[in-house]
Design a protein around this motif. Structure first.
Motif, PDB file in Angstrom:
ATOM      1  N   LEU A   1       1.145 -12.348   9.159  1.00  0.00           N
ATOM      2  CA  LEU A   1       0.806 -13.055   7.858  1.00  0.00           C
ATOM      3  C   LEU A   1       1.951 -13.027   6.935  1.00  0.00           C
ATOM      4  CD1 LEU A   1      -1.512 -15.007   7.266  1.00  0.00           C
ATOM      5  CD2 LEU A   1      -2.497 -13.249   5.879  1.00  0.00           C
TER       6      LEU A   1
ATOM      7  N   HIS B   1       0.813  -9.270   2.625  1.00  0.00           N
ATOM      8  CA  HIS B   1       0.687 -10.650   2.499  1.00  0.00           C
ATOM      9  C   HIS B   1      -0.765 -11.314   2.663  1.00  0.00           C
ATOM     10  CE1 HIS B   1       5.024 -10.950   2.654  1.00  0.00           C
ATOM     11  NE2 HIS B   1       5.072 -10.067   3.452  1.00  0.00           N
TER      12      HIS B   1
ATOM     13  N   THR C   1       2.392  -7.087  11.480  1.00  0.00           N
ATOM     14  CA  THR C   1       1.858  -8.147  10.645  1.00  0.00           C
ATOM     15  C   THR C   1       2.236  -9.391  11.120  1.00  0.00           C
ATOM     16  OG1 THR C   1       3.755  -8.325   9.334  1.00  0.00           O
ATOM     17  CG2 THR C   1       2.110  -6.836   8.855  1.00  0.00           C
TER      18      THR C   1
ATOM     19  N   LEU D   1      -3.918  -5.341   6.045  1.00  0.00           N
ATOM     20  CA  LEU D   1      -3.466  -5.533   7.382  1.00  0.00           C
ATOM     21  C   LEU D   1      -2.063  -5.972   7.279  1.00  0.00           C
ATOM     22  CD1 LEU D   1      -6.739  -6.948   8.809  1.00  0.00           C
ATOM     23  CD2 LEU D   1      -5.907  -4.662   9.061  1.00  0.00           C
ATOM     24  N   HIS D   2      -1.709  -6.859   6.378  1.00  0.00           N
ATOM     25  CA  HIS D   2      -0.220  -7.526   6.538  1.00  0.00           C
ATOM     26  C   HIS D   2       0.616  -7.128   5.482  1.00  0.00           C
ATOM     27  CE1 HIS D   2      -2.061  -9.688   9.891  1.00  0.00           C
ATOM     28  NE2 HIS D   2      -2.844 -10.085   9.300  1.00  0.00           N
ATOM     29  N   ASN D   3       0.935  -5.688   5.396  1.00  0.00           N
ATOM     30  CA  ASN D   3       1.953  -5.492   4.268  1.00  0.00           C
ATOM     31  C   ASN D   3       2.084  -6.269   3.039  1.00  0.00           C
ATOM     32  OD1 ASN D   3       3.237  -3.422   5.508  1.00  0.00           O
ATOM     33  ND2 ASN D   3       5.063  -4.532   6.232  1.00  0.00           N
TER      34      ASN D   3
END
Ligand SMILES: [Zn+2]
Ligand SMILES: [Zn+2]
Lengths: 184, 362
Positions: B227, A120, B225, A116-118
């Motif tokens: 995070l 990360h 994003t 979900l967070h590239n």
């Protein structure tokens, strides 16, 4: 469209429920979906919402689940002790039920979060002041422990005892969730 | 109520931008998602939990002699007023549902809006006019600090702020800028740009809701994003993308003017004609025409209309506002008629007074 179950909130989740007579499509709100027992999603639903994204990416192909099954363990093991959410259900509805869920699924989450967070999975931003203070106390205790070890090895027992008392005071502080007046 | 007074009362701070990019960037919004420890998230909590959270949050923000906040329980509002709050972007459609036990705590000038028991216990939102990422964040951050001092936040060393949806985990921050990009849309360049932006961890969508179609060529660009990056890094990245979009948009405008000035003038003046004289104005057409006229003003083709009128009309063309002004529920056709009437009055009034001013100056 309105939720079929509570007939109050708008339906935000479309689920396909398997039953003896075949599969039935149900339109539920987030809340009812959370409290519904068993279902799985139709991955062909558009647009791709978070829950559909998650169930699409991880359901069925969940590597953890596959491992469990390979080892002959009975299906889904993890369940949040606080809200009752299982990992499978988390993938289905795409939402956590409480903060304890994060602890419960800690091992599996980096995998999900990275998608979900590239790539990360670790927070790098703001930290609440209260948490920073707690963290400072924890670090201080660790430092004292190191000094204590050195003191013991050098047979400076009086100094070691003083350090132990200092660490205990700080630990009590932490247990009370409290302040940091004795931390620089 | 006179329309002038109604608009004065209803326009909130973020609707009137006056900085160097205010022709393209309409507003900046920062939203922080927070939860308290000790209560399930709203998706799983009980009514008692909801009430306790509500009381705790309201207590902190309202419990000061000089508190600038007002508290409103969403369920206590008539449907039309809830809709108007949504159209003003002060609450989400999700919170507008009266069954949710939700509340909204608003600052006097409505730049700060704290939603209670939306998808998360707390959603702090700051909306500023024009491009003001830093200022809007600082404001939201201040409210966050204030709340955090009194309330136990759900936070984790690895995962950061714990939110109901994993797409918000980490900073819990969604920063977005609302941009008017008519030239990029007309030249179809936007279709190429949107996928490119999404590869940078940002997302572009129409300003009202999730759909990709953008009524009035107004797009919302925000971080995808939450995070792994600091808040500052997210803001810088978003700022950079915004600047690049502004530059692209300006280039496209110049290109359009240089290559097809007459066709462009024709289109923009036809749109001006439509909103000035139409008797039936569906919202899609109204948004498209307003976008054209706005572009016409920006590039100096249309001269005798004040931009602030256009900003107002963009807000007031929405169903909730229209009905609130009409003070009666309207069917869709009645709304289209009423919208046309409102536009005629507003534009005509403005242009006569503008030319009256001009002639009195002479
Ligand atoms: Zn329901
Ligand atoms: Zn849980």
């Amino acid at each position: 469209m309105i939720c079929e179950n509570c007939k109050e909130r708008p339906a935000s989740v479309i689920i396909t429920q398997e039953s003896v007579v075949g599969s039935v499509e149900r339109h539920l709100c987030d809340k009812c979906a959370f409290h519904t027992q068993t279902f799985h999603f139709d991955p062909n639903q558009e647009p791709l919402s978070i829950q559909q994204f998650l169930s699409h990416w991880f359901s069925g192909a969940d590597p953890f689940q596959a491992q469990q099954q390979a080892r002959g363990e009975s299906q889904p093991g993890l369940e949040c002790p606080s809200c009752g959410l299982t990992f499978q259900k988390f993938l289905d509805i795409g939402k956590f039920g409480c903060a304890t869920c994060y602890d419960t699924f800690r091992e599996k989450l980096p995998h999900v979060l990275r998608k979900l967070h590239n790539g990360h999975s670790i927070h790098g931003g703001k930290v609440p002041v209260s948490f920073n203070e707690m963290y400072a106390v924890k670090k201080k205790i660790e430092e004292i422990r190191v000094k204590m070890k050195v003191a013991i090895e050098a047979e400076h027992f009086e100094e070691a005892a003083a350090l132990r008392d200092e660490a205990n005071t700080l630990k009590q502080h932490l247990a009370q969730g409290g302040g940091t007046s004795d931390v620089d | 109520m006179s329309i002038e007074k109604f608009m004065r009362n209803a326009v909130t701070g973020w609707m009137t931008a006056h900085d160097e990019h205010s022709d393209i960037v309409m507003s900046t919004r920062i939203r922080l998602a927070r939860n308290l420890t000790g209560y399930h998230f709203p998706i799983a909590f009980t009514e008692e939990d909801a009430m306790a959270v509500d009381k705790a949050v309201a207590g902190v923000l309202l419990d000061a002699d000089d508190s600038k906040y007002t508290y409103t329980k969403v369920a206590d509002l008539p449907e039309l007023e809830r809709q108007v709050l949504v159209e003003k972007h002060l609450i989400s459609p999700h919170l507008a549902n009266p069954d949710r036990q939700g509340a909204v705590i608003l600052s006097e000038d409505e730049t700060i809006s704290v939603m209670v028991n939306e998808e998360d216990h707390i959603r702090i939102q700051c909306i500023y006019p024009g491009l003001q990422l830093e200022d809007a964040y600082n404001q939201a951050n201040e409210v966050d600090d204030h709340l955090e001092k009194e309330l136990p936040y759900a936070f984790d060393e690895d995962f950061g702020y714990l939110t109901s949806c994993p797409s918000n985990t980490g900073t819990g921050m969604r920063a977005s800028v609302m941009m008017h990009l008519p030239a990029l849309t007309m030249t179809k360049q936007i279709d190429r740009i949107i996928p490119a932006i999404s590869r940078l961890g940002m997302v572009v969508r129409g300003s009202y809701g999730e759909g990709s179609e953008a009524p009035g060529n107004v797009y919302q660009v925000s971080n995808q994003t939450t995070l792994g990056k600091t808040e500052q890094e997210i803001l810088v990245d978003l700022g950079n993308i915004t600047s690049r979009l502004i530059a692209h948009e300006r280039n496209s405008r110049e290109l359009l003017l240089a290559k097809s000035r007459v066709a462009l003038e024709n289109r923009l003046f036809r749109s001006l004609g439509t909103i000035s004289y139409a008797r039936l104005l569906p919202s899609g057409e109204a948004a498209r025409c307003l976008s054209d006229v706005r572009l016409g003003i920006d590039i100096g083709i249309i001269e005798d209309i004040d931009m602030s009128i256009l900003n107002e009309l963009m807000i007031f063309m929405q169903p909730g506002f229209l009905q609130q002004y009409a003070d009666v529920e309207l069917s869709q056709e009645e709304r289209d008629i009423f919208r046309a009437k409102l536009f005629r009055e507003r534009l005509h009034a403005e242009r006569t007074s503008a030319s009256a001013e001009k002639s009195s100056e002479e």
